[in-house]
Design a protein around this motif. Structure first.
Motif, PDB file in Angstrom:
ATOM      1  N   PRO A 297       0.833  -1.214   0.000  1.00 50.15           N
ATOM      2  CA  PRO A 297       0.000   0.000   0.000  1.00 50.15           C
ATOM      3  C   PRO A 297       0.857   1.250   0.000  1.00 50.15           C
ATOM      4  O   PRO A 297       1.889   1.318   0.674  1.00 50.15           O
ATOM      5  N   LEU A 298       0.450   2.251  -0.777  1.00 49.36           N
ATOM      6  CA  LEU A 298       1.181   3.509  -0.889  1.00 49.36           C
ATOM      7  C   LEU A 298       0.321   4.642  -0.356  1.00 49.36           C
ATOM      8  O   LEU A 298      -0.840   4.791  -0.731  1.00 49.36           O
ATOM      9  N   THR A 299       0.888   5.424   0.564  1.00 51.50           N
ATOM     10  CA  THR A 299       0.208   6.599   1.080  1.00 51.50           C
ATOM     11  C   THR A 299       0.597   7.799   0.238  1.00 51.50           C
ATOM     12  O   THR A 299       1.777   8.180   0.224  1.00 51.50           O
ATOM     13  N   PRO A 300      -0.333   8.402  -0.503  1.00 52.96           N
ATOM     14  CA  PRO A 300       0.017   9.548  -1.354  1.00 52.96           C
ATOM     15  C   PRO A 300       0.693  10.650  -0.539  1.00 52.96           C
ATOM     16  O   PRO A 300       0.221  11.043   0.522  1.00 52.96           O
ATOM     17  N   GLY A 301       1.832  11.122  -1.046  1.00 57.80           N
ATOM     18  CA  GLY A 301       2.561  12.171  -0.363  1.00 57.80           C
ATOM     19  C   GLY A 301       3.327  11.704   0.849  1.00 57.80           C
ATOM     20  O   GLY A 301       3.919  12.506   1.562  1.00 57.80           O
ATOM     21  N   GLY A 302       3.332  10.390   1.104  1.00 57.55           N
ATOM     22  CA  GLY A 302       3.988   9.864   2.287  1.00 57.55           C
ATOM     23  C   GLY A 302       5.493   9.787   2.127  1.00 57.55           C
ATOM     24  O   GLY A 302       6.044   9.914   1.041  1.00 57.55           O
ATOM     25  N   GLN A 303       6.161   9.582   3.249  1.00 55.85           N
ATOM     26  CA  GLN A 303       7.616   9.425   3.269  1.00 55.85           C
ATOM     27  C   GLN A 303       7.914   8.102   3.962  1.00 55.85           C
ATOM     28  O   GLN A 303       8.246   8.074   5.140  1.00 55.85           O
ATOM     29  N   GLU A 304       7.753   7.020   3.239  1.00 56.87           N
ATOM     30  CA  GLU A 304       7.823   5.707   3.856  1.00 56.87           C
ATOM     31  C   GLU A 304       9.209   5.085   3.696  1.00 56.87           C
ATOM     32  O   GLU A 304       9.796   5.139   2.624  1.00 56.87           O
ATOM     33  N   GLU A 305       9.699   4.483   4.794  1.00 56.66           N
ATOM     34  CA  GLU A 305      11.000   3.839   4.809  1.00 56.66           C
ATOM     35  C   GLU A 305      10.896   2.640   5.734  1.00 56.66           C
ATOM     36  O   GLU A 305      10.252   2.713   6.786  1.00 56.66           O
ATOM     37  N   LEU A 306      11.524   1.510   5.372  1.00 59.62           N
ATOM     38  CA  LEU A 306      11.361   0.271   6.131  1.00 59.62           C
ATOM     39  C   LEU A 306      12.721  -0.360   6.448  1.00 59.62           C
ATOM     40  O   LEU A 306      13.147  -1.312   5.796  1.00 59.62           O
ATOM     41  N   PRO A 307      13.415   0.141   7.482  1.00 59.45           N
ATOM     42  CA  PRO A 307      14.715  -0.426   7.839  1.00 59.45           C
ATOM     43  C   PRO A 307      14.637  -1.676   8.701  1.00 59.45           C
ATOM     44  O   PRO A 307      15.669  -2.295   8.983  1.00 59.45           O
ATOM     45  N   GLY A 308      13.423  -2.058   9.157  1.00 57.41           N
ATOM     46  CA  GLY A 308      13.282  -3.219  10.031  1.00 57.41           C
ATOM     47  C   GLY A 308      12.394  -4.281   9.430  1.00 57.41           C
ATOM     48  O   GLY A 308      11.335  -3.989   8.882  1.00 57.41           O
ATOM     49  N   LEU A 309      12.809  -5.576   9.519  1.00 56.86           N
ATOM     50  CA  LEU A 309      12.057  -6.668   8.898  1.00 56.86           C
ATOM     51  C   LEU A 309      12.327  -7.953   9.667  1.00 56.86           C
ATOM     52  O   LEU A 309      13.454  -8.224  10.081  1.00 56.86           O
ATOM     53  N   VAL A 310      11.270  -8.775   9.861  1.00 57.08           N
ATOM     54  CA  VAL A 310      11.427 -10.059  10.520  1.00 57.08           C
ATOM     55  C   VAL A 310      10.397 -11.035   9.953  1.00 57.08           C
ATOM     56  O   VAL A 310       9.280 -10.638   9.611  1.00 57.08           O
ATOM     57  N   THR A 311      10.784 -12.297   9.795  1.00 56.92           N
ATOM     58  CA  THR A 311       9.843 -13.341   9.413  1.00 56.92           C
ATOM     59  C   THR A 311       9.453 -14.113  10.666  1.00 56.92           C
ATOM     60  O   THR A 311      10.262 -14.306  11.582  1.00 56.92           O
ATOM     61  N   VAL A 312       8.182 -14.568  10.691  1.00 54.23           N
ATOM     62  CA  VAL A 312       7.646 -15.237  11.867  1.00 54.23           C
ATOM     63  C   VAL A 312       6.853 -16.462  11.436  1.00 54.23           C
ATOM     64  O   VAL A 312       6.029 -16.379  10.509  1.00 54.23           O
ATOM     65  N   GLY A 313       7.085 -17.605  12.089  1.00 48.93           N
ATOM     66  CA  GLY A 313       6.308 -18.799  11.799  1.00 48.93           C
ATOM     67  C   GLY A 313       6.502 -19.278  10.380  1.00 48.93           C
ATOM     68  O   GLY A 313       7.568 -19.149   9.785  1.00 48.93           O
ATOM     69  N   THR A 314       5.435 -19.844   9.816  1.00 51.82           N
ATOM     70  CA  THR A 314       5.524 -20.446   8.485  1.00 51.82           C
ATOM     71  C   THR A 314       5.183 -19.492   7.353  1.00 51.82           C
ATOM     72  O   THR A 314       5.571 -19.740   6.207  1.00 51.82           O
ATOM     73  N   ASP A 315       4.473 -18.394   7.635  1.00 50.33           N
ATOM     74  CA  ASP A 315       4.053 -17.548   6.519  1.00 50.33           C
ATOM     75  C   ASP A 315       3.943 -16.070   6.857  1.00 50.33           C
ATOM     76  O   ASP A 315       3.544 -15.271   6.013  1.00 50.33           O
ATOM     77  N   GLN A 316       4.282 -15.654   8.059  1.00 47.57           N
ATOM     78  CA  GLN A 316       4.118 -14.255   8.424  1.00 47.57           C
ATOM     79  C   GLN A 316       5.430 -13.479   8.338  1.00 47.57           C
ATOM     80  O   GLN A 316       6.520 -14.038   8.460  1.00 47.57           O
ATOM     81  N   ALA A 317       5.293 -12.171   8.150  1.00 50.22           N
ATOM     82  CA  ALA A 317       6.435 -11.261   8.166  1.00 50.22           C
ATOM     83  C   ALA A 317       5.957  -9.902   8.651  1.00 50.22           C
ATOM     84  O   ALA A 317       4.789  -9.530   8.467  1.00 50.22           O
ATOM     85  N   TRP A 318       6.862  -9.177   9.290  1.00 48.03           N
ATOM     86  CA  TRP A 318       6.578  -7.822   9.758  1.00 48.03           C
ATOM     87  C   TRP A 318       7.686  -6.888   9.282  1.00 48.03           C
ATOM     88  O   TRP A 318       8.863  -7.246   9.298  1.00 48.03           O
ATOM     89  N   ALA A 319       7.300  -5.684   8.872  1.00 44.06           N
ATOM     90  CA  ALA A 319       8.249  -4.637   8.497  1.00 44.06           C
ATOM     91  C   ALA A 319       7.903  -3.381   9.276  1.00 44.06           C
ATOM     92  O   ALA A 319       6.722  -3.065   9.483  1.00 44.06           O
ATOM     93  N   VAL A 320       8.937  -2.658   9.718  1.00 46.10           N
ATOM     94  CA  VAL A 320       8.706  -1.424  10.476  1.00 46.10           C
ATOM     95  C   VAL A 320       9.596  -0.316   9.936  1.00 46.10           C
ATOM     96  O   VAL A 320      10.628  -0.566   9.319  1.00 46.10           O
TER      97      VAL A 320
END
Length: 413
Positions: free
Chosen positions: A318-341
């Motif tokens: 998903p893209l937030t119009p006019g946003g300033q998005e950056e994702l330096p943090g990432l982790v995989t969890v279990g068999t199919d999940q992932a989180w980014a911060v």
């Protein structure tokens, strides 16, 4: 050269520090001395079961410009977060330890220089084998002298471990630990004389010493590695960015097969000349995520790519119009999940549950700025920990720690 991701972070931090005069750091804190613990609510708090979303956990502040940049956990009673605390012209490396009930600042030695010591990444093979890496810089007289910084926790104390001496300006950005005798650190080397101004840096610890390992540099202008993840001794990935021409920044992925590092093709966002990979998390040899951001007419958008064992694929987010998005943090969890911060104008958390990336609300306790630098999953608890900084208008930044569950009724994917 400073990587794109870290350049943006340091430039933003420096700009705010220049506006807000940070109070002096107490002597014990400046030396990395132990500070009072900040306890977490345990009874009736948000635990692994029944939590309803991201919430703020108390963490120590050292009376300066405080920022947490990385976090790792080995058990429900063992986690480390590292970062920096700045007071005046001095920046010191900072570590905080979580024992399951409270966070406590820990004593850290300086690297080669005493003016600037920064830790950008932390990884643990066990509770008694924890590595943190970054850079150590000298006084500002023209071009600052700079060298890599590697610190090790043996279960009792932190110590600086020597890294190869270079004539240029190297710095570590990320570390991955497979065992006490198999640790990788990646980053970049700064060169001012002629292109390429930045070159990739990969170093390996074999249980006795660090040594430099050759790595490719596909961009004639600039190359850097921002993150590393290890599946096995013969399956290690590093990601970052390469610049084939001035003003153009493209994704970069390199793979270690046990003998050599080689470039593996990665897609770029169509129509964007500025795409950066800044985090990576590996679940298996055929299930690896990397995240970053790209420039578009609508602002900076979240960038995700997935490795299926054969090639990298762009995955829409998903893209937030006019946003300033950056994702330096990432982790995989279990068999199919992932989180980014990440964030920029506020904290940003995104969740993958097997079908699509979805933005999940997260708190912004600071009235002026909030940012998340890293995320980890606490083993065998279902808990997530994310770290970064928060800032109120007119005040120095403070550490920020958020907690959430891997699963719950608010999860959609």
């Amino acid at each position: 050269m400073l990587s794109v991701r870290r350049f943006m972070r340091y430039a933003f931090s420096a700009a705010v520090v220049g506006v807000v005069a940070a109070p002096a750091v107490p002597a014990a804190a400046a030396a990395g001395g132990a500070m009072g613990a900040v306890r977490m609510a345990t009874a009736g708090g948000r635990g692994a079961a029944g939590c309803a979303g991201w919430s703020v956990l108390p963490s120590p502040d050292l009376a300066g410009w405080d920022s947490l940049r990385a976090v790792t956990a080995t058990s429900a009673t063992g986690a480390w977060a590292v970062g920096t605390v700045t007071s005046g012209r001095t920046t010191s490396a900072m570590a905080q330890r979580w024992d399951g009930r409270s966070w406590r600042a820990a004593r850290l030695p300086d690297g080669t220089y005493h003016n600037v010591n920064e830790l950008d990444s932390v990884a643990a093979d066990s509770p008694r084998d924890v590595w943190a890496v970054g850079r150590s810089m000298g006084p500002t007289h023209g071009m600052q002298p700079q060298t890599t910084l590697a610190e090790h926790w043996d279960g009792r104390a932190w110590s600086v471990v020597p890294t190869p001496v270079r004539q240029d300006s190297p710095q570590f950005a990320s570390v991955a630990a497979l065992s006490p005798a198999d640790v990788w650190a990646v980053g970049d080397v700064f060169n001012t004389s002629q292109p390429p101004y930045g070159r990739t840096l990969t170093e390996h610890f074999d249980g006795r010493s660090w040594r430099a390992v050759p790595s490719p540099n596909p961009g004639p202008q600039d190359d850097s590695l921002d993150a590393v993840a290890a599946v096995s001794p013969n399956d290690v990935w590093a990601v970052g960015n390469a610049s084939p021409a001035l003003g153009v920044v493209l994704t970069l992925a390199e793979h270690w097969d046990g003998r050599h590092w080689r470039v593996v093709p990665t897609p770029n966002v169509p129509g964007s000349g500025f795409t950066v990979l800044e985090s990576i998390a590996a679940r298996s040899a055929s299930d690896i995520w990397t995240a970053g951001f790209y420039d578009s007419n609508a602002g900076y958008g979240s960038l995700f790519e997935h490795w299926d064992g054969k090639q990298w694929h762009l995955v829409t987010a998903p893209l937030t119009p006019g946003g300033q998005e950056e994702l330096p943090g990432l982790v995989t969890v279990g068999t199919d999940q992932a989180w980014a911060v990440g964030g920029f104008e506020g904290t940003l958390t995104e969740h993958w549950a097997g079908h699509r990336w979805v933005k999940v609300p997260s708190p912004d306790p600071g009235s002026f700025a909030n940012f998340l630098s890293a995320v980890t999953a606490v083993p065998r608890t279902g808990q997530l920990l994310a770290v970064g900084y928060q800032q109120d208008s007119g005040h120095p930044a403070k550490t920020l720690v958020l907690s959430d569950c891997v699963t719950g009724p608010h999860r959609r994917g």
